[in-house]
Each structure stands twice: as structure tokens, then as C-alpha cells.
Design a protein around this motif. Structure first.
Motif, PDB file in Angstrom:
ATOM      1  N   GLY A 204      44.129  44.124  45.607  1.00 22.45           N
ATOM      2  CA  GLY A 204      44.532  45.438  45.001  1.00 22.45           C
ATOM      3  C   GLY A 204      43.298  46.041  44.408  1.00 22.45           C
ATOM      4  O   GLY A 204      42.457  45.385  44.021  1.00 22.45           O
ATOM      5  N   HIS A 205      43.361  47.448  44.219  1.00 18.63           N
ATOM      6  CA  HIS A 205      42.440  47.975  43.441  1.00 18.63           C
ATOM      7  C   HIS A 205      42.091  47.323  42.076  1.00 18.63           C
ATOM      8  O   HIS A 205      40.920  47.669  41.571  1.00 18.63           O
ATOM      9  CB  HIS A 205      42.785  49.569  43.291  1.00 18.63           C
ATOM     10  CG  HIS A 205      42.522  50.401  44.401  1.00 18.63           C
ATOM     11  ND1 HIS A 205      42.367  51.922  44.381  1.00 18.63           N
ATOM     12  CD2 HIS A 205      42.474  50.005  45.813  1.00 18.63           C
ATOM     13  CE1 HIS A 205      42.169  52.323  45.685  1.00 18.63           C
ATOM     14  NE2 HIS A 205      42.318  51.117  46.575  1.00 18.63           N
ATOM     15  N   ASP A 206      43.094  46.822  41.345  1.00 20.97           N
ATOM     16  CA  ASP A 206      42.906  46.316  39.972  1.00 20.97           C
ATOM     17  C   ASP A 206      42.312  44.914  40.181  1.00 20.97           C
ATOM     18  O   ASP A 206      42.071  44.276  39.240  1.00 20.97           O
ATOM     19  CB  ASP A 206      44.202  46.107  39.410  1.00 20.97           C
ATOM     20  CG  ASP A 206      45.136  45.414  40.100  1.00 20.97           C
ATOM     21  OD1 ASP A 206      44.942  45.171  41.171  1.00 20.97           O
ATOM     22  OD2 ASP A 206      46.347  44.745  39.176  1.00 20.97           O
ATOM     23  N   GLU A 207      41.956  44.504  41.343  1.00 20.61           N
ATOM     24  CA  GLU A 207      41.307  43.371  41.796  1.00 20.61           C
ATOM     25  C   GLU A 207      39.734  43.331  42.419  1.00 20.61           C
ATOM     26  O   GLU A 207      39.249  42.347  42.556  1.00 20.61           O
ATOM     27  CB  GLU A 207      42.246  42.320  42.629  1.00 20.61           C
ATOM     28  CG  GLU A 207      43.574  42.050  41.938  1.00 20.61           C
ATOM     29  CD  GLU A 207      44.612  41.276  42.878  1.00 20.61           C
ATOM     30  OE1 GLU A 207      44.892  40.416  42.556  1.00 20.61           O
ATOM     31  OE2 GLU A 207      44.303  41.717  43.927  1.00 20.61           O
ATOM     32  N   ILE A 208      39.180  44.505  42.130  1.00 18.89           N
ATOM     33  CA  ILE A 208      38.078  45.163  42.761  1.00 18.89           C
ATOM     34  C   ILE A 208      37.239  45.894  41.748  1.00 18.89           C
ATOM     35  O   ILE A 208      38.008  46.699  40.974  1.00 18.89           O
ATOM     36  CB  ILE A 208      38.191  45.870  43.874  1.00 18.89           C
ATOM     37  CG1 ILE A 208      38.956  44.922  45.370  1.00 18.89           C
ATOM     38  CG2 ILE A 208      36.823  46.373  44.589  1.00 18.89           C
ATOM     39  CD1 ILE A 208      39.384  45.708  46.413  1.00 18.89           C
ATOM     40  N   VAL A 209      35.970  45.487  41.688  1.00 22.97           N
ATOM     41  CA  VAL A 209      35.222  46.386  40.941  1.00 22.97           C
ATOM     42  C   VAL A 209      33.873  46.474  41.639  1.00 22.97           C
ATOM     43  O   VAL A 209      33.386  45.630  42.378  1.00 22.97           O
ATOM     44  CB  VAL A 209      34.756  45.555  39.685  1.00 22.97           C
ATOM     45  CG1 VAL A 209      34.172  44.433  39.750  1.00 22.97           C
ATOM     46  CG2 VAL A 209      34.045  46.553  38.720  1.00 22.97           C
ATOM     47  N   VAL A 210      33.256  47.520  41.632  1.00 24.19           N
ATOM     48  CA  VAL A 210      32.077  48.017  42.308  1.00 24.19           C
ATOM     49  C   VAL A 210      31.051  48.265  41.188  1.00 24.19           C
ATOM     50  O   VAL A 210      31.154  49.087  40.226  1.00 24.19           O
ATOM     51  CB  VAL A 210      32.220  49.272  43.180  1.00 24.19           C
ATOM     52  CG1 VAL A 210      30.787  49.740  43.817  1.00 24.19           C
ATOM     53  CG2 VAL A 210      33.371  49.216  44.028  1.00 24.19           C
TER      54      VAL A 210
END
Length: 404
Positions: free
Chosen positions: A90-96
Motif C-alpha cells: 500500500g501507499h503507506d508501505e512505499i517511499v520514493v
């Protein structure tokens, strides 16, 4: 007088950049140097990716994004992991972040306490130990061998783990050794790690798509799903899409870790360039045919260098499973004398000899924690590589026996 922090005494400049700068200095003097120091694809970024960036800029997509990545970028990263690796984030498990290296730095900064140990497999990417040292950690090196394909074994991992172990860093395909792990090998490592719940796993998979001999890439997260709550997968667009200068990397892992890394980034670099993020969306969700084209070229170049080195009896190189490097064993020329009278005492001397007497820029194995070797980047044209191997061969023929 210096006002630099004491920790800076522990940190070295990037050896590969230093080699490249020395090569450029010779070029500026009119010397024809084959610069095989830096690991950077020589291909242009595919046009559809550049077009997406151009359109984003014209459309006014030039403002801050969310610190950890714009929603479309995170969607594209999630799509990549789901379709290519069979993993769901999910988005809360991804960082750019600003390159895969930045992801690694943020992860270590968010988690390391003073004297925490960071286990790494030699030969390792040059920045791993210096990042750990800079942040108060202690690098713990596990040496591998050419005969083992430069792979970590479960027994060696078990022996290296202590109560202070905080991270294990894996790199596959490996820079510089080219190691690619089978699913069964990753599961065996995972079984060891399951017995040590204090150890976090950082799987650096930036060379995922540069893999040879029809091998299938298996992400550590896919092989060991039971360790998902302490595994960070690191990747980016630099290598697979010829986008080194765009500076976009991404990480996926447990929400608690991603939140901490995002907080670190919020107080340092904020977000990745919005235009580069638009280009990343196009890279990850657009046509993928260039990946196969690049990989085919890199495999042909690997084969050329392997065949060329095989003709130099003093050197040894097994075909790397992936990435675009040749990590060449050079123990047989240690102790020999160059035409200028220098005795080659170590692989650092070997690379100086190659630069100044063969006009080939290479990086010494000591930079990667395993000697005596030197690394050549094969991410350049076949003509340059052929010329470089010929120069190396002729230079080695000029060596004589050192003092007995």
C-alpha cells in the motif's frame, strides 16, 4: 584547523567516482583512457520517458509533492511490485527518494543506534560500510569466494549474527560480483534470519532486470514472505531504464519503517523532483521493451569481456550472473614489477598500473571488501571493452618478476 565532525574521519569518498575523476584528468591532458570505473548505462533514456517529463513540466507539474512520493508515483511502484514480483504494497508501505542510495541512507538513519552492527556480503557496494560508519553503526563483513559465485551461505550468516546485529544487506544481482540467488538459497537464508528477530533485512535489487542466461529473478520479499514485517526492498529506475541522472529510487517495506524514513526525508531533501517522478511513472507503467534490449546488450558485453579475460592467464573471471561488472581476480600479478619499477603490492597498485600504463580505469577490490580483485564496468560499447581488454593484456605482458 577543521570544524568537520569526527565521524567524517571514518568516511571515504566514493572510490569509483575517484577513479573516474582520475581518468577524466588524464583525458584532459590528451590521454586516451578507457574509463570503466563508473557503473552507468551508456544508453539514452527511452523517448517515451523523456516525453512524459516534458509534458509534466509543460502542464505545470513543477511544485512540491508529498514527501514520500506523489500518489501516481506510488501507484506505479505498487504496480511494478505486483506485476513483476508478486508482492502487494500500500501507499503507506512505499517511499520514493533521490536514488536507491538515498533509500538505503534514510533506512539506516531511521533505525541505527550507536554500535549497531550492519552485516554486509563482500564484495559489497562501496557505499554500504561508509553509510553505516557515518551513522554510528559497525560494518560486519562476510567474505565470499569466486568459486561460490560470491554468494552468502546460511552457515556464514549464522556465524556473523550477534545480539548487536541490526541489518543484513543483500545485493542481488550483486555489484560488483554479479551474484544472483536462487529461490531455495534465499529461503535458506530466511530460515536463519527467522531465528534472529532483531535483524532487519535490506534487499538491494537495483540490478533486478540486468540478469543473464535466462535466469529468473526472485525478490527476497517473494522468497521469504514470513519476514515481510522487517524486510525493506530497495529498487529504482537508474539501471533498468538508463535514468541514472534522474535520481529516483524507491523502497517498499513495513509501514513503521517507511513512516520513519519519510520523516527523515521530510527534514532533509523533502520530495523527489516532481518532473522526475512523472518520468518514473512512465518508466514503470509504459512500454517495457527497452529492458530486454538493454539486457541483451549487457549480456553480449559480459560475454565479450569474459572471453577476453580468459585469454589472459594471470587473471580469472567467471561469467557474472547479472549486473554489468566484471570482478576480476588478479592475485597472480601481485608482487610483479611494472616497467616503471613499481612492485604491485595489492589490487590498488594493480589499478594504478592499469590506469597509468594501460590507460584503463578500474576500481580496486579493496573498495568492495574483497581482494585481490579489480572491477571493470561493462556498461559501455563493445569497441571500448575490446580495446580495454587488449590494453590490459599487453600491459600485463610487460610485467616482470618482482624481488624474491
Amino acid at each position: 584547523m577543521t570544524n568537520l565532525a569526527q565521524r567524517m574521519k571514518l568516511v571515504k569518498p566514493s572510490p569509483s567516482m575517484a577513479v573516474s575523476q582520475a581518468a577524466k584528468a588524464l583525458v584532459a591532458q590528451g590521454v586516451d583512457v578507457a574509463d570503466l570505473g563508473l557503473g552507468e548505462p551508456d544508453f539514452d533514456t527511452p523517448p517515451h520517458i523523456i516525453d512524459a517529463a516534458h509534458k509534466a513540466a509543460l502542464a505545470g507539474d513543477t511544485r512540491y509533492t508529498a514527501t514520500g512520493g506523489a500518489a501516481p508515483t506510488k501507484d506505479a511502484v505498487a504496480h511494478k511490485f505486483h506485476t513483476e514480483n508478486g508482492l502487494t504494497f500500500g501507499h503507506d508501505e512505499i517511499v520514493v527518494a533521490n536514488g536507491a542510495k538515498h533509500i538505503i541512507f534514510n533506512a539506516l538513519l531511521a533505525t541505527l543506534e550507536r554500535s549497531d552492527e550492519v552485516i554486509m556480503v563482500a564484495p559489497y557496494f562501496v557505499s554500504y560500510p561508509d553509510m553505516a560508519l557515518m551513522l554510528g553503526g559497525v560494518p560486519v563483513t562476510i567474505a565470499t569466494t569466486r568459486e561460490s559465485g560470491f554468494k552468502l551461505t546460511p552457515d556464514a550468516l549464522e556465524a556473523a549474527i550477534t545480539p548487536r546485529s541490526k541489518w543484513l544487506i543483500l545485493n542481488m544481482p550483486g555489484n560488483p560480483g554479479g551474484a544472483v540467488y536462487l529461490d531455495s538459497e534465499l529461503k535458506a537464508l530466511g530460515a536463519v534470519l527467522a531465528r534472529h528477530p532483531q535483524v532487519l533485512i535490506l534487499s538491494d535489487e537495483i540490478y533486478e532486470h540486468i540478469i543473464f542466461d535466462a535466469r529468473t529473478f526472485i525478490s527476497f520479499g517473494k522468497a521469504c514472505p514470513e519476514l515481510q514485517d522487517r524486510t525493506l526492498i530497495v529498487n529504482g529506475v537508474s539501471k533498468a531504464y538508463a535514468m541514472t541522472g534522474w535520481r529516483v529510487g524507491y523502497g517498499a517495506g513495513p509501514g513503521w519503517l517507511i513512516k520513519g524514513m519519510t520523516t527523515v526525508q521530510s527534514q532533509s531533501t523533502t520530495n523527489v523532483c516532481s518532473i522526475a517522478q512523472a518520468a518514473t511513472v512512465a518508466a514503470l507503467t509504459g512500454p517495457q521493451d527497452n529492458i530486454a534490449r538493454f539486457r541483451s546488450a549487457f549480456e553480449s558485453r559480459r560475454d565479450l569481456v569474459v572471453a577476453g579475460i580468459a585469454g589472459i592467464k594471470e587473471l580469472a573471471l567467471d561469467p557474472p550472473d547479472g549486473a554489468f561488472y566484471a570482478y576480476i581476480e588478479c592475485g597472480e600479478i601481485i608482487g610483479k614489477k611494472t616497467p616503471s619499477g613499481l612492485i604491485l603490492a595489492d589490487d590498488a597498485d594493480v589499478t594504478k598500473f592499469l590506469l597509468y600504463e594501460a590507460q584503463v580505469a578500474a576500481v580496486p577490490g579493496e573498495a568492495y571488501g574483497l581482494s585481490p580483485y579489480f572491477r571493470l564496468s561493462t556498461a559501455t560499447s563493445e569497441d571500448v571493452l575490446t580495446n580495454a581488454v587488449t590494453r590490459i593484456s599487453k600491459a600485463i605482458q610487460r610485467l616482470t618478476r618482482g624481488p624474491q
